[in-house]
Structures are given as structure tokens and as C-alpha cells.
Design a protein around this motif. Structure first.
Motif, PDB file in Angstrom:
ATOM      1  N   ASP A  44       0.826  -1.217   0.000  1.00  0.00           N
ATOM      2  CA  ASP A  44       0.000   0.000   0.000  1.00  0.00           C
ATOM      3  C   ASP A  44       0.856   1.262   0.000  1.00  0.00           C
ATOM      4  O   ASP A  44       0.518   2.250  -0.649  1.00  0.00           O
ATOM      5  N   THR A  45       1.973   1.206   0.725  1.00  0.00           N
ATOM      6  CA  THR A  45       2.865   2.365   0.786  1.00  0.00           C
ATOM      7  C   THR A  45       3.464   2.651  -0.587  1.00  0.00           C
ATOM      8  O   THR A  45       3.528   3.809  -1.020  1.00  0.00           O
ATOM      9  N   VAL A  46       3.876   1.614  -1.296  1.00  0.00           N
ATOM     10  CA  VAL A  46       4.454   1.790  -2.636  1.00  0.00           C
ATOM     11  C   VAL A  46       3.400   2.378  -3.578  1.00  0.00           C
ATOM     12  O   VAL A  46       3.691   3.315  -4.331  1.00  0.00           O
ATOM     13  N   TRP A  47       2.176   1.860  -3.513  1.00  0.00           N
ATOM     14  CA  TRP A  47       1.105   2.410  -4.351  1.00  0.00           C
ATOM     15  C   TRP A  47       0.859   3.877  -4.015  1.00  0.00           C
ATOM     16  O   TRP A  47       0.599   4.688  -4.906  1.00  0.00           O
ATOM     17  N   GLN A  48       0.944   4.230  -2.746  1.00  0.00           N
ATOM     18  CA  GLN A  48       0.759   5.631  -2.347  1.00  0.00           C
ATOM     19  C   GLN A  48       1.857   6.501  -2.962  1.00  0.00           C
ATOM     20  O   GLN A  48       1.580   7.576  -3.480  1.00  0.00           O
ATOM     21  N   TRP A  49       3.094   6.039  -2.908  1.00  0.00           N
ATOM     22  CA  TRP A  49       4.191   6.794  -3.519  1.00  0.00           C
ATOM     23  C   TRP A  49       3.941   6.983  -5.014  1.00  0.00           C
ATOM     24  O   TRP A  49       4.119   8.081  -5.543  1.00  0.00           O
ATOM     25  N   GLU A  62      14.934  -8.793  -3.500  1.00  0.00           N
ATOM     26  CA  GLU A  62      15.078  -7.439  -2.958  1.00  0.00           C
ATOM     27  C   GLU A  62      14.837  -6.358  -4.004  1.00  0.00           C
ATOM     28  O   GLU A  62      15.150  -5.196  -3.779  1.00  0.00           O
ATOM     29  N   THR A  63      14.261  -6.735  -5.138  1.00  0.00           N
ATOM     30  CA  THR A  63      14.000  -5.794  -6.231  1.00  0.00           C
ATOM     31  C   THR A  63      12.507  -5.508  -6.325  1.00  0.00           C
ATOM     32  O   THR A  63      11.694  -6.431  -6.352  1.00  0.00           O
ATOM     33  N   LEU A  64      12.175  -4.226  -6.382  1.00  0.00           N
ATOM     34  CA  LEU A  64      10.791  -3.824  -6.586  1.00  0.00           C
ATOM     35  C   LEU A  64      10.529  -3.794  -8.090  1.00  0.00           C
ATOM     36  O   LEU A  64      11.208  -3.079  -8.830  1.00  0.00           O
ATOM     37  N   GLU A 121      11.294   5.783 -11.349  1.00  0.00           N
ATOM     38  CA  GLU A 121      12.578   5.440 -10.732  1.00  0.00           C
ATOM     39  C   GLU A 121      13.026   6.512  -9.749  1.00  0.00           C
ATOM     40  O   GLU A 121      13.484   6.205  -8.641  1.00  0.00           O
ATOM     41  N   THR A 122      12.892   7.778 -10.127  1.00  0.00           N
ATOM     42  CA  THR A 122      13.304   8.891  -9.265  1.00  0.00           C
ATOM     43  C   THR A 122      12.504   8.904  -7.971  1.00  0.00           C
ATOM     44  O   THR A 122      13.060   9.041  -6.882  1.00  0.00           O
ATOM     45  N   CYS A 146      12.253   7.613  -2.082  1.00  0.00           N
ATOM     46  CA  CYS A 146      11.568   6.939  -0.978  1.00  0.00           C
ATOM     47  C   CYS A 146      12.409   5.812  -0.379  1.00  0.00           C
ATOM     48  O   CYS A 146      11.943   5.076   0.489  1.00  0.00           O
ATOM     49  N   GLY A 147      13.640   5.649  -0.862  1.00  0.00           N
ATOM     50  CA  GLY A 147      14.559   4.679  -0.274  1.00  0.00           C
ATOM     51  C   GLY A 147      14.621   3.326  -0.952  1.00  0.00           C
ATOM     52  O   GLY A 147      15.291   2.423  -0.460  1.00  0.00           O
TER      53      GLY A 147
END
Length: 166
Positions: A2-7, A35-37, A59-60, A65-66
Motif C-alpha cells: 500500500d505504501t508503494v502504491w501511495q508513492w 530485494e528488487t521492486l 525510478e526517481t 523513498c529509499g
């Protein structure tokens, strides 16, 4: 996730910045592989010049966001369609002065459907995003970008873009 979708929902579309990439529906999937998104992206059309900018923006944002290991995958099938625009995205378009696609008007892939789309023929009515009137007329099949048509409202006399169905 959910956090990734928010970003990702914070990244504006380069051509219509009132929309986020998630509003537009071009981000199809997000998953971790070790470990890859992995972010799966479907461009609005295969030759879209904004694709490179969209990929760089993704990507940026994720680096900010780390997330240090990112892989972008392009998915061309099924092709993007305006059916993937979110309801929130449609409301944002309207508030911005662009009429969103009229539901149920996406052209089929038949020769007749392609001809109707290319010639701008159809029996649907586009509502003015400013006053809501359906007393509108198409001025040009192409507006400020190839994905939009130029319209004018006969009630309030304002010009506006219509986000064409694809």
C-alpha cells in the motif's frame, strides 16, 4: 505494498499533470522479487513519447523513498484503455476543464469501429466540464494532444478538450 502504491499515486502524468500515473491506470502491478521492486507499466500507446519520462519519474520517486533496487517492466498486452482511468481521475479531469471519456464509447477493433474512431463519428454527447451542458460540438478531432479532441460548449460558449476513448 500500500505504501508503494501511495508513492506511485504522487507521480503526475507528464502530459496531464492533474492526473497521477495511478489515476491514469498505466501502473499495472507492483511486486517484490527478492530485494528488487518490480513495477509493471502499460503505456497509453506503444509509441507514446512520454513513456521515457514516466519511467524516469517512477525510478526517481522510488529512489527518493529509499527503494534502491527497481526494475520496470513494460506490458503492452492487454493494451491500455481509457476504461482504466479511475473515477477519481475522471473527476480530476472534469475539475481541470477536460471532459473525461464518455463511458461505453470506446471503439471496437472492427473495421467499422476503427473508421468511426478515426473520422470522429459517433452518437454520444460530450458534457461540458465547466457548466455540465450536453449542448456541445466537436471543433476538431485533435486537441492539445493526440489523445484529446477540441470541443466547444454552445451553452456557456467555452472551448474545452475531450479526453478521447481508446
Amino acid at each position: 505494498m500500500d505504501t508503494v502504491w501511495q508513492w506511485l499515486s504522487e507521480i503526475p502524468d507528464p502530459e496531464i499533470p492533474v492526473l497521477s500515473l495511478t489515476d491514469l491506470g498505466v501502473i499495472r502491478d507492483v511486486s517484490w522479487q527478492d530485494e528488487t521492486l518490480v513495477v509493471t507499466v502499460t503505456p497509453t500507446y506503444s509509441g507514446c513519447p512520454a513513456t521515457a519520462v514516466i519511467n524516469l519519474d517512477i525510478e526517481t520517486k522510488l529512489l527518493e523513498c529509499g527503494v534502491t533496487k527497481v526494475r520496470l517492466e513494460q506490458q503492452l498486452s492487454p493494451p491500455w484503455t481509457t476504461d482504466w482511468l479511475t473515477q477519481e481521475g475522471r473527476a480530476k479531469l472534469r475539475a481541470y476543464g477536460i471532459a473525461p471519456p464518455v463511458d461505453g464509447t470506446r471503439s471496437d477493433s472492427s473495421a467499422a469501429g476503427r473508421l468511426a474512431r478515426l473520422t470522429g463519428q459517433g452518437s454520444f454527447q460530450v458534457a461540458c466540464p465547466r457548466c455540465g451542458s450536453e449542448n456541445t460540438e466537436k471543433v476538431s478531432q485533435f486537441g492539445s494532444t493526440p489523445c484529446k479532441a477540441a470541443y466547444r460548449c454552445r451553452s456557456c460558449l467555452e472551448p474545452f478538450d475531450y479526453f478521447k476513448c481508446h
